[in-house]
Motif scaffolding. Sequence first.
Motif, PDB file in Angstrom:
ATOM      1  N   TRP A   1       0.773  -1.275   0.041  1.00  0.00           N
ATOM      2  CA  TRP A   1      -0.008  -0.045   0.134  1.00  0.00           C
ATOM      3  C   TRP A   1       0.879   1.390   0.327  1.00  0.00           C
ATOM      4  CZ3 TRP A   1      -1.176   4.381   2.544  1.00  0.00           C
ATOM      5  CH2 TRP A   1      -2.471   5.145   2.567  1.00  0.00           C
ATOM      6  N   ILE A   2       1.954   1.201   0.795  1.00  0.00           N
ATOM      7  CA  ILE A   2       2.879   2.286   0.949  1.00  0.00           C
ATOM      8  C   ILE A   2       3.664   2.509  -0.156  1.00  0.00           C
ATOM      9  CG2 ILE A   2       4.872   3.185   2.069  1.00  0.00           C
ATOM     10  CD1 ILE A   2       3.687   1.831   4.559  1.00  0.00           C
ATOM     11  N   LEU A   3       4.075   1.426  -0.962  1.00  0.00           N
ATOM     12  CA  LEU A   3       4.866   1.424  -2.203  1.00  0.00           C
ATOM     13  C   LEU A   3       4.130   2.066  -3.405  1.00  0.00           C
ATOM     14  CD1 LEU A   3       7.246  -1.704  -1.736  1.00  0.00           C
ATOM     15  CD2 LEU A   3       7.950   0.784  -1.432  1.00  0.00           C
ATOM     16  N   GLU A   4       3.020   1.712  -3.345  1.00  0.00           N
ATOM     17  CA  GLU A   4       1.826   2.269  -4.349  1.00  0.00           C
ATOM     18  C   GLU A   4       1.900   3.721  -4.126  1.00  0.00           C
ATOM     19  OE1 GLU A   4      -2.286   1.535  -6.383  1.00  0.00           O
ATOM     20  OE2 GLU A   4      -1.779   0.232  -4.671  1.00  0.00           O
ATOM     21  N   ARG A   5       1.675   4.178  -3.219  1.00  0.00           N
ATOM     22  CA  ARG A   5       1.380   5.750  -2.767  1.00  0.00           C
ATOM     23  C   ARG A   5       2.553   6.615  -2.934  1.00  0.00           C
ATOM     24  NH1 ARG A   5      -2.203   2.290  -1.623  1.00  0.00           N
ATOM     25  NH2 ARG A   5      -4.585   2.986  -1.896  1.00  0.00           N
ATOM     26  N   TYR A   6       3.711   5.926  -2.185  1.00  0.00           N
ATOM     27  CA  TYR A   6       4.907   6.623  -2.018  1.00  0.00           C
ATOM     28  C   TYR A   6       6.279   5.646  -2.495  1.00  0.00           C
ATOM     29  CZ  TYR A   6       2.107   8.742   1.456  1.00  0.00           C
ATOM     30  OH  TYR A   6       1.144   9.487   2.280  1.00  0.00           O
ATOM     31  N   PRO A   7       6.140   5.576  -4.107  1.00  0.00           N
ATOM     32  CA  PRO A   7       7.250   4.682  -4.533  1.00  0.00           C
ATOM     33  C   PRO A   7       8.519   5.107  -4.161  1.00  0.00           C
ATOM     34  CG  PRO A   7       6.301   6.288  -6.040  1.00  0.00           C
ATOM     35  CD  PRO A   7       5.560   6.397  -4.964  1.00  0.00           C
ATOM     36  N   GLU A   8       9.072   6.236  -3.710  1.00  0.00           N
ATOM     37  CA  GLU A   8      10.299   6.435  -3.152  1.00  0.00           C
ATOM     38  C   GLU A   8      10.708   5.808  -1.950  1.00  0.00           C
ATOM     39  OE1 GLU A   8       7.810   9.607  -1.274  1.00  0.00           O
ATOM     40  OE2 GLU A   8       7.730   8.574  -3.254  1.00  0.00           O
ATOM     41  N   ALA A   9       9.825   5.312  -1.411  1.00  0.00           N
ATOM     42  CA  ALA A   9      10.174   4.520   0.077  1.00  0.00           C
ATOM     43  C   ALA A   9      10.736   3.139  -0.190  1.00  0.00           C
ATOM     44  CB  ALA A   9       8.712   4.341   1.029  1.00  0.00           C
ATOM     45  N   ASN A  10      11.582   2.891   0.720  1.00  0.00           N
ATOM     46  CA  ASN A  10      12.212   1.599   0.820  1.00  0.00           C
ATOM     47  C   ASN A  10      11.531   0.391   1.246  1.00  0.00           C
ATOM     48  OD1 ASN A  10      14.342  -0.272   2.121  1.00  0.00           O
ATOM     49  ND2 ASN A  10      15.527   0.445   0.346  1.00  0.00           N
ATOM     50  N   ALA A  11      11.506  -0.788   0.680  1.00  0.00           N
ATOM     51  CA  ALA A  11      10.561  -1.834   1.147  1.00  0.00           C
ATOM     52  C   ALA A  11      10.889  -2.413   2.502  1.00  0.00           C
ATOM     53  CB  ALA A  11      10.698  -2.874   0.047  1.00  0.00           C
ATOM     54  N   ASN A  12      12.295  -2.680   2.532  1.00  0.00           N
ATOM     55  CA  ASN A  12      13.141  -3.136   3.826  1.00  0.00           C
ATOM     56  C   ASN A  12      12.843  -1.949   4.833  1.00  0.00           C
ATOM     57  OD1 ASN A  12      14.746  -5.695   4.906  1.00  0.00           O
ATOM     58  ND2 ASN A  12      15.733  -3.958   5.650  1.00  0.00           N
ATOM     59  N   THR A  13      13.079  -0.599   4.653  1.00  0.00           N
ATOM     60  CA  THR A  13      12.798   0.159   5.745  1.00  0.00           C
ATOM     61  C   THR A  13      11.467   0.157   6.255  1.00  0.00           C
ATOM     62  OG1 THR A  13      14.628   1.675   4.641  1.00  0.00           O
ATOM     63  CG2 THR A  13      13.070   2.744   6.046  1.00  0.00           C
ATOM     64  N   ILE A  14      10.583  -0.068   5.516  1.00  0.00           N
ATOM     65  CA  ILE A  14       9.024  -0.066   5.693  1.00  0.00           C
ATOM     66  C   ILE A  14       8.935  -1.232   6.745  1.00  0.00           C
ATOM     67  CG2 ILE A  14       6.835  -0.511   4.975  1.00  0.00           C
ATOM     68  CD1 ILE A  14       7.510   0.786   2.246  1.00  0.00           C
ATOM     69  N   GLN A  15       9.450  -2.332   6.446  1.00  0.00           N
ATOM     70  CA  GLN A  15       9.234  -3.562   7.368  1.00  0.00           C
ATOM     71  C   GLN A  15      10.021  -3.412   8.656  1.00  0.00           C
ATOM     72  OE1 GLN A  15       7.310  -5.623   6.294  1.00  0.00           O
ATOM     73  NE2 GLN A  15       7.584  -6.959   4.640  1.00  0.00           N
ATOM     74  N   CYS A  16      11.135  -2.624   8.724  1.00  0.00           N
ATOM     75  CA  CYS A  16      11.901  -2.327  10.065  1.00  0.00           C
ATOM     76  C   CYS A  16      11.028  -1.412  10.679  1.00  0.00           C
ATOM     77  CB  CYS A  16      13.135  -1.637   9.571  1.00  0.00           C
ATOM     78  SG  CYS A  16      14.526  -2.642   8.944  1.00  0.00           S
ATOM     79  N   HIS A  17      10.373  -0.361  10.154  1.00  0.00           N
ATOM     80  CA  HIS A  17       9.525   0.371  10.813  1.00  0.00           C
ATOM     81  C   HIS A  17       8.388  -0.029  11.349  1.00  0.00           C
ATOM     82  CE1 HIS A  17      12.179   3.626   9.763  1.00  0.00           C
ATOM     83  NE2 HIS A  17      11.690   4.338  10.574  1.00  0.00           N
ATOM     84  N   ILE A  18       7.795  -1.133  10.754  1.00  0.00           N
ATOM     85  CA  ILE A  18       6.797  -1.796  11.298  1.00  0.00           C
ATOM     86  C   ILE A  18       7.033  -2.615  12.668  1.00  0.00           C
ATOM     87  CG2 ILE A  18       5.114  -4.037  10.870  1.00  0.00           C
ATOM     88  CD1 ILE A  18       5.161  -3.308   8.077  1.00  0.00           C
ATOM     89  N   ILE A  19       8.277  -3.275  12.618  1.00  0.00           N
ATOM     90  CA  ILE A  19       8.732  -3.769  13.795  1.00  0.00           C
ATOM     91  C   ILE A  19       8.948  -2.689  14.876  1.00  0.00           C
ATOM     92  CG2 ILE A  19      10.833  -5.008  15.016  1.00  0.00           C
ATOM     93  CD1 ILE A  19      11.233  -6.499  12.495  1.00  0.00           C
ATOM     94  N   ILE A  20       9.723  -1.533  14.439  1.00  0.00           N
ATOM     95  CA  ILE A  20       9.702  -0.417  15.569  1.00  0.00           C
ATOM     96  C   ILE A  20       8.159  -0.144  16.250  1.00  0.00           C
ATOM     97  CG2 ILE A  20      10.108   1.900  15.562  1.00  0.00           C
ATOM     98  CD1 ILE A  20      12.301   1.582  13.541  1.00  0.00           C
ATOM     99  N   CYS A  21       7.282  -0.056  15.480  1.00  0.00           N
ATOM    100  CA  CYS A  21       6.068   0.336  15.937  1.00  0.00           C
ATOM    101  C   CYS A  21       5.137  -0.856  16.527  1.00  0.00           C
ATOM    102  CB  CYS A  21       5.330   1.229  14.856  1.00  0.00           C
ATOM    103  SG  CYS A  21       6.070   2.630  14.130  1.00  0.00           S
TER     104      CYS A  21
END
Length: 257
Positions: free
Chosen positions: A32-52
């Motif tokens: 969902w994020i990559l579709e709307r924010y294609p500049e985001a990094n997929a692994n960084t998203i996964q890391c921040h899921i753990i953070i939160c």
Amino acid sequence: MDKRGRPFIWEMIREAIEAMGGKSTNVLVRDWILERYPEANANTIQCHIIICTVNHQSRVHYPENQKPRRAESEYDFLYRPSPGKLELYDSRIHGQWEIVQDPHGFLFVRRADTAARGKPEEIFVGGGMIEEKQLRTYLARSLDSIQQGLELFVDDMGNDGLEYLTDIGAIDILCVDREGNFHIVVLKVERTAEEVSGQILGFMNWIKQYLAGEKAVWGYVIATQISPHMRYALANREDIFLKEYEINIILKDVEKA
């Protein structure tokens, strides 16, 4: 918002799961994020899921969670009901979670509002040697000491790169860099040079076959002392680096009662 006016990664995650009705999966949130924010990094998203995620033990390896506190900050809005699944955290439903520190100074996650609290894993240092689990935890929090720009790898199920399971055993630390290349760390504390040399070669081949695709794979052996045997065993491997560590003791003043 960051300086460019776009949301921070944790804000993107919150936006995604709220848009999905409060329940989703790691994969769907990432996509969902990559579709709307294609500049985001997929692994960084996964890391921040753990953070939160308030009940994810690995969240303490990230700077946002390296102090004891109740799960009441802006980074405490996800709950993990099972691997790969996510829902908005509600302390009335999921209980009150917290980050606490054990007697040896190591952080862990626990539910605060229950009498049956599990004991933290005991960690000891003795004889000039550091236990492998303690070294692994320290390095996971200090990846820049291995190489600048590394972060823990996180797969689609939300499993991070600390003791990452493969078909041939557990990798001590599995990281990725900003370009998505893989970095494998093997610790030689309680294993022989022969075991470690064979392990890192096997792990590198496994990652190349199942995860890396076209990305590069690098290896690191970390030990208190690199033996001549290991130097010769890996002498022709330009993709493997050997590193030695030292233990430093720092004293600090404590106020009197």
